[in-house]
Design a protein around this motif. Structure first.
Motif, PDB file in Angstrom:
ATOM      1  N   SER A  50       0.820  -1.214   0.000  1.00  0.00           N
ATOM      2  CA  SER A  50       0.000   0.000   0.000  1.00  0.00           C
ATOM      3  C   SER A  50       0.855   1.266   0.000  1.00  0.00           C
ATOM      4  O   SER A  50       0.393   2.325  -0.433  1.00  0.00           O
ATOM      5  CB  SER A  50      -0.937   0.004   1.216  1.00  0.00           C
ATOM      6  OG  SER A  50      -0.191  -0.126   2.413  1.00  0.00           O
ATOM      7  N   ASP A  51       2.114   1.150   0.451  1.00  0.00           N
ATOM      8  CA  ASP A  51       3.000   2.319   0.449  1.00  0.00           C
ATOM      9  C   ASP A  51       3.820   2.438  -0.840  1.00  0.00           C
ATOM     10  O   ASP A  51       4.683   3.303  -0.955  1.00  0.00           O
ATOM     11  CB  ASP A  51       3.954   2.281   1.651  1.00  0.00           C
ATOM     12  CG  ASP A  51       4.872   1.068   1.635  1.00  0.00           C
ATOM     13  OD1 ASP A  51       5.638   0.902   2.598  1.00  0.00           O
ATOM     14  OD2 ASP A  51       4.832   0.288   0.657  1.00  0.00           O
ATOM     15  N   SER A  99       0.873  -6.474   5.374  1.00  0.00           N
ATOM     16  CA  SER A  99       1.566  -5.906   4.235  1.00  0.00           C
ATOM     17  C   SER A  99       2.353  -6.974   3.488  1.00  0.00           C
ATOM     18  O   SER A  99       2.533  -8.096   3.978  1.00  0.00           O
ATOM     19  CB  SER A  99       2.508  -4.793   4.696  1.00  0.00           C
ATOM     20  OG  SER A  99       3.069  -4.133   3.584  1.00  0.00           O
TER      21      SER A  99
END
Length: 123
Positions: A50-51, A99
């Motif tokens: 997501s980053d 993640s």
């Protein structure tokens, strides 16, 4: 429950390009692309957190680019310099729990899957 819908597959000649898209119905953390050729196991192609951190299989490094638009919950795969060996069904995958990690290339890592989109590259 997150639903994934791929689009953008098709037939191209060797050296051509395609862009795959995957629309997600909800929030996801780690997203990836897998492919499965006839008679072969499903293999991880690329993943993106997501980053924005990314990871790629060696076979596609420098040719494929994974990206995501978090505002649109959409995942992309830009595929350039396509080769006949890239021919496969391509699947979008997503995980809404944790993640991306070093196991991004393992199918069991993800809890949501799309139906797949066919990519055929002719020589």
């Amino acid at each position: 429950q997150v639903q994934l819908a791929e689009s953008g597959g098709g037939s191209v000649q060797s050296g051509g390009s395609l862009r795959l898209s995957c629309a997600a119905s909800g929030y996801t953390i780690c997203m990836g692309w897998f492919r499965q050729a006839t008679g072969k196991e499903r293999e991880g192609v690329a993943a993106i957190a997501s980053d924005g951190r990314t990871a790629y299989a060696e076979s596609v490094k420098g040719r494929f680019t994974i990206s995501r638009d978090n505002a649109k919950n959409t995942l992309y795969l830009q595929m350039n310099s396509l080769k006949p060996e890239d021919t496969a069904m391509y699947y979008c995958s997503a995980d809404d729990r944790v993640s991306c990690d070093r196991y991004y290339y393992l199918p069991v890592r993800y809890n949501y899957w799309g139906q797949g989109t066919q990519v055929t590259v002719s020589s």
